[in-house]
Design an enzyme around this catalytic site. Structure first.
Site, PDB file in Angstrom:
ATOM      1  N   HIS A  17      -0.442 -12.737  -2.252  1.00  0.00           N
ATOM      2  CA  HIS A  17      -0.114 -11.499  -2.964  1.00  0.00           C
ATOM      3  C   HIS A  17       0.871 -10.658  -2.151  1.00  0.00           C
ATOM      4  O   HIS A  17       1.894 -10.190  -2.682  1.00  0.00           O
ATOM      5  CB  HIS A  17      -1.400 -10.724  -3.228  1.00  0.00           C
ATOM      6  CG  HIS A  17      -1.212  -9.452  -3.986  1.00  0.00           C
ATOM      7  ND1 HIS A  17      -1.722  -9.255  -5.247  1.00  0.00           N
ATOM      8  CD2 HIS A  17      -0.594  -8.283  -3.664  1.00  0.00           C
ATOM      9  CE1 HIS A  17      -1.422  -8.038  -5.668  1.00  0.00           C
ATOM     10  NE2 HIS A  17      -0.732  -7.431  -4.715  1.00  0.00           N
ATOM     11  N   GLU A  18       0.573 -10.464  -0.871  1.00  0.00           N
ATOM     12  CA  GLU A  18       1.418  -9.579  -0.063  1.00  0.00           C
ATOM     13  C   GLU A  18       2.764 -10.215   0.257  1.00  0.00           C
ATOM     14  O   GLU A  18       3.795  -9.528   0.249  1.00  0.00           O
ATOM     15  CB  GLU A  18       0.694  -9.177   1.224  1.00  0.00           C
ATOM     16  CG  GLU A  18      -0.595  -8.398   0.999  1.00  0.00           C
ATOM     17  CD  GLU A  18      -0.433  -7.190   0.080  1.00  0.00           C
ATOM     18  OE1 GLU A  18       0.659  -6.572   0.084  1.00  0.00           O
ATOM     19  OE2 GLU A  18      -1.388  -6.868  -0.638  1.00  0.00           O
TER      20      GLU A  18
ATOM     21  N   GLY B 224      -4.444  -4.987   1.437  1.00  0.00           N
ATOM     22  CA  GLY B 224      -3.124  -5.386   1.886  1.00  0.00           C
ATOM     23  C   GLY B 224      -2.093  -4.398   1.382  1.00  0.00           C
ATOM     24  O   GLY B 224      -2.309  -3.702   0.383  1.00  0.00           O
TER      25      GLY B 224
ATOM     26  N   GLN C 295       6.195  -1.591  -0.973  1.00  0.00           N
ATOM     27  CA  GLN C 295       5.294  -0.749  -1.767  1.00  0.00           C
ATOM     28  C   GLN C 295       5.331   0.714  -1.338  1.00  0.00           C
ATOM     29  O   GLN C 295       4.817   1.577  -2.059  1.00  0.00           O
ATOM     30  CB  GLN C 295       3.865  -1.270  -1.681  1.00  0.00           C
ATOM     31  CG  GLN C 295       3.661  -2.598  -2.399  1.00  0.00           C
ATOM     32  CD  GLN C 295       2.225  -3.040  -2.360  1.00  0.00           C
ATOM     33  OE1 GLN C 295       1.795  -3.704  -1.421  1.00  0.00           O
ATOM     34  NE2 GLN C 295       1.463  -2.661  -3.373  1.00  0.00           N
TER      35      GLN C 295
ATOM     36  N   CYS D 271      -3.425  -4.557  -8.007  1.00  0.00           N
ATOM     37  CA  CYS D 271      -2.335  -4.222  -7.095  1.00  0.00           C
ATOM     38  C   CYS D 271      -2.207  -2.711  -7.002  1.00  0.00           C
ATOM     39  O   CYS D 271      -2.268  -2.013  -8.025  1.00  0.00           O
ATOM     40  CB  CYS D 271      -1.029  -4.826  -7.616  1.00  0.00           C
ATOM     41  SG  CYS D 271       0.424  -4.456  -6.608  1.00  0.00           S
ATOM     42  N   LEU D 272      -1.997  -2.212  -5.805  1.00  0.00           N
ATOM     43  CA  LEU D 272      -1.852  -0.771  -5.602  1.00  0.00           C
ATOM     44  C   LEU D 272      -0.593  -0.230  -6.288  1.00  0.00           C
ATOM     45  O   LEU D 272      -0.526   0.965  -6.578  1.00  0.00           O
ATOM     46  CB  LEU D 272      -1.808  -0.448  -4.107  1.00  0.00           C
ATOM     47  CG  LEU D 272      -3.063  -0.815  -3.310  1.00  0.00           C
ATOM     48  CD1 LEU D 272      -2.869  -0.489  -1.831  1.00  0.00           C
ATOM     49  CD2 LEU D 272      -4.295  -0.091  -3.862  1.00  0.00           C
TER      50      LEU D 272
ATOM     51  N   HIS E 254       5.141  -9.879  -2.624  1.00  0.00           N
ATOM     52  CA  HIS E 254       5.795  -8.569  -2.707  1.00  0.00           C
ATOM     53  C   HIS E 254       7.142  -8.573  -1.989  1.00  0.00           C
ATOM     54  O   HIS E 254       8.100  -7.925  -2.429  1.00  0.00           O
ATOM     55  CB  HIS E 254       4.906  -7.485  -2.076  1.00  0.00           C
ATOM     56  CG  HIS E 254       3.979  -6.820  -3.023  1.00  0.00           C
ATOM     57  ND1 HIS E 254       4.399  -6.176  -4.168  1.00  0.00           N
ATOM     58  CD2 HIS E 254       2.620  -6.671  -2.998  1.00  0.00           C
ATOM     59  CE1 HIS E 254       3.359  -5.673  -4.811  1.00  0.00           C
ATOM     60  NE2 HIS E 254       2.269  -5.964  -4.125  1.00  0.00           N
TER      61      HIS E 254
END
Length: 219
Positions: free
Chosen positions: A172-173, A72, A77, A130-131, A176
């Site tokens: 999670h997404e 995702g 991000q 997480c990226l 963000h």
């Protein structure tokens, strides 16, 4: 004092910002924790990008997600404060992990202006990364099942229930887009490097990690 990046962003439109990002070859640069864009609520999408630019941006988000790799990616991000995210998960895991975590393949989806609500009291905890927080993972308890409402990239309504790992990805997404990182929900005693997670806590559940590191699990 405002950073040079903040001052520059205030002088250009979101359309200009996306055009600038897409002007570079390869995956988009992923913003790391500490950048203010990850802590501000993203703006609802209401046509700031024309259909052609939106399609190009979505394609770039998908390519960046694949290259990372991740399952995702939210627009903030990559430094774009719009309520847009993409998810996709081939779920290349063992049958044991698939059953315990409820991790099943998810097709590519675009989520525009998403929001979710938990269904029922069930919560389940697993290691999550997480990226935008590279190199680390921590245990996060999340709703087992959620109802997601959103639009897709063509403006069509999405109203769907997700459970298991797909529900985790959705939470999670979407978080963000509200300026929330997974660490805000995490058991900080579980915080582990990727190497430590792989070497010590690769079990399907974080039960062993909870016992050794000393943090509670729900239920």
């Amino acid at each position: 004092m405002a950073s040079e990046r903040d001052r520059s962003a205030s002088r250009i439109t979101l359309s200009d910002l996306v055009e600038e990002l897409l002007g570079h070859e390869g995956p988009l640069p992923i913003v790391a924790a500490g950048d203010p864009v990850l802590r501000r609520g993203a703006k609802p999408f209401d046509g700031q990008l024309d259909p052609g630019l939106l399609a190009r941006f979505v394609a770039a988000l998908r390519a960046t997600m694949h290259a990372a790799p991740g399952v995702g990616l939210a627009a903030p991000q990559v430094g774009v404060p719009l309520r847009i995210a993409v998810i996709e998960d081939p779920a290349p895991v063992s049958d044991e992990v698939r059953v315990v975590r409820g991790r099943v393949p998810q097709p590519f989806r675009v989520l525009v202006n998403p929001s979710y609500v938990g269904i029922g009291p069930g919560r389940v905890a697993f290691f999550e990364g997480c990226l935008s927080v590279p190199g680390w993972q921590a245990v996060v308890a999340r709703h087992t099942e959620v109802r997601l409402t959103a639009l897709d990239e063509h403006g069509r309504a999405v109203d769907e229930v997700f459970s298991g790992w797909p529900a985790r990805i959705v939470q999670h997404e979407t978080d963000h887009l509200d300026g929330t990182l997974y660490l805000d929900h995490a058991e900080l005693r579980s915080l582990s490097s990727n190497q430590a997670t792989a070497e010590l806590w690769a079990q399907p559940t974080p039960q062993s990690a909870a016992e050794v590191l000393g943090f509670p699990l729900p239920g």
